[in-house]
Design an enzyme around this catalytic site. Sequence first.
Site, PDB file in Angstrom:
ATOM      1  N   ASN A  52       0.833  -1.317   0.339  1.00 22.33           N
ATOM      2  CA  ASN A  52       0.226   0.007  -0.258  1.00 22.33           C
ATOM      3  C   ASN A  52       0.578   1.521  -0.360  1.00 22.33           C
ATOM      4  O   ASN A  52       2.026   1.523  -0.785  1.00 22.33           O
ATOM      5  CB  ASN A  52      -0.956  -0.354   0.318  1.00 22.33           C
ATOM      6  CG  ASN A  52      -0.884  -0.281   2.798  1.00 22.33           C
ATOM      7  OD1 ASN A  52      -0.405  -1.052   2.513  1.00 22.33           O
ATOM      8  ND2 ASN A  52      -0.966   0.982   3.385  1.00 22.33           N
ATOM      9  N   ASP A  53       0.705   2.012   1.462  1.00 22.54           N
ATOM     10  CA  ASP A  53       1.152   3.602   0.843  1.00 22.54           C
ATOM     11  C   ASP A  53       2.730   3.179   0.408  1.00 22.54           C
ATOM     12  O   ASP A  53       3.428   2.963   0.845  1.00 22.54           O
ATOM     13  CB  ASP A  53       1.428   4.430   2.168  1.00 22.54           C
ATOM     14  CG  ASP A  53       0.129   4.758   2.656  1.00 22.54           C
ATOM     15  OD1 ASP A  53      -1.014   3.210   2.201  1.00 22.54           O
ATOM     16  OD2 ASP A  53      -0.595   4.660   4.280  1.00 22.54           O
TER      17      ASP A  53
HETATM   18  C1  FRU Z   1      -2.978   4.628   4.421  1.00 27.36           C
HETATM   19  C2  FRU Z   1      -3.191   4.270   5.958  1.00 27.36           C
HETATM   20  C3  FRU Z   1      -2.404   5.174   6.428  1.00 27.36           C
HETATM   21  C4  FRU Z   1      -1.267   3.779   7.524  1.00 27.36           C
HETATM   22  C5  FRU Z   1      -1.188   2.648   6.421  1.00 27.36           C
HETATM   23  C6  FRU Z   1      -0.858   1.197   7.198  1.00 27.36           C
HETATM   24  O1  FRU Z   1      -3.776   3.211   3.401  1.00 27.36           O
HETATM   25  O2  FRU Z   1      -4.491   2.859   6.299  1.00 27.36           O
HETATM   26  O3  FRU Z   1      -3.087   5.730   7.716  1.00 27.36           O
HETATM   27  O4  FRU Z   1       0.064   4.321   8.202  1.00 27.36           O
HETATM   28  O5  FRU Z   1      -1.935   3.084   5.378  1.00 27.36           O
HETATM   29  O6  FRU Z   1      -0.574   0.353   5.699  1.00 27.36           O
END
Ligand code: FRU
Length: 428
Positions: free
Chosen positions: A8-9
Amino acid sequence: MPRRGWLNDPNGLCLYKGERHIFFQSAPEYPAAGPKGWGHYTTTDFKNYIFRGMALAPDNPLDRDGVYSGSAIERGGTLYLFYTGNVKQAGDFDYINSGRLATVFSVTTDDGVHFSEKRIILTNADYPEYYSCHVRDPKVWEEDGRYFMVLGGRTRDSRGALLIYSSPDLESWSFYKDCIFVDFGYMLECPDIFTLGGKKVYSFCPQGVEAEGENFRNLFSSGYCVQKIGRQTYHEWDKGYDFYAPQTYADGNRRILVGWAGIADAALPYTYDKTLPDGWIHCLTTFRELKECGGRIYSFPIAEILSLAKGYERTAKSALKTFFAKVKPLPGTKITLGGCFVIEAAERNLKFYFISGGCGRAERTLSIQPRELFIFFDDTIAEIFINGGEEVFTARVFGGSGIEAEGVEDCEVSAVGEFSYEEAYCDR
Ligand code: FRU
């Protein structure tokens, strides 16, 4: 794309000692359960990439349920990484106002691959008492010789907020101020504050905002405000289905943005698991250079990515798997990507829809006079830059390959040249 498992991020984006570091939220064993850490790629030229394995693993009692999102900053030749350690306590909790720990950690490195011990910077006790347990995603920057850290938060009465801490040396931090929104949902994630063209930009991801016309159509939104922060000045970074949690960094004189081509939380009406048989899920967007223009921010692929074009040819149809396309649409133009995702142009708007493989993603209209489209298509992702980046539309496309353009004034297509990719692990 992750080498394997879940992504993800983007995290800790930076240019450090000649290398770009692209960290990302990674759960390599997915779909098997397991906490996230920071996966790690580096590149010097955006063409040759090295996968370096898991940079930060969830191996501390205070980050055992995830080394969550964060950022990087250099000071005196040392690179500092800041992130949120996530802990979900066992017990009968609501996990909003109780049962969760959010600790800001830092680690340092002098070579970008070997990292120091983890150091605790802030714990829940350091956030004002009117905050819930949801405070996370530190983004650190320097301004006038001082350092600042912005965190996204949720107050106890479920309002989205930004918390700012300051430090003289990146080591000791104190509360500076916060900003609580009355009209921006219940939680803000992944904030980012930076200067572009001499103007202050506030970027953040509000959760829990109702759809309103063409805005807030995704489960969670991500956007920015120039100079003045508030709902009136907020503009979404990308109008596509699949975009969230972007982060920016300074690359020389350029401000570059990378987003996650996905959306948070599994409670989705559609699935993204079409790539799972190949062992991975989700990807990042391409690198987008930002330019400020009259309170709006244009984003467009960086020159290094554009220079991968092997040569444009005028054609209305191509079967390429990975390509760039430059299209001059006319009212009535219809472009099909991957045999299943359609962009239709009218005089004052664009329409986007799936013929198949939409997995619940409904038709969208974007009110804009479409003068030109620049399309980057890479097997499972389409990124459409409209009018030089005035708006962007990102969609994962799980169909086939190629482009077909009907009724266009002009369509030029180019193959994307080779990327190189290698793996180099080191004993951390
Ligand atoms: C955003 C999020 C962030 C967190 C991360 C966890 O997509 O929810 O707020 O740090 O992903 O994977």
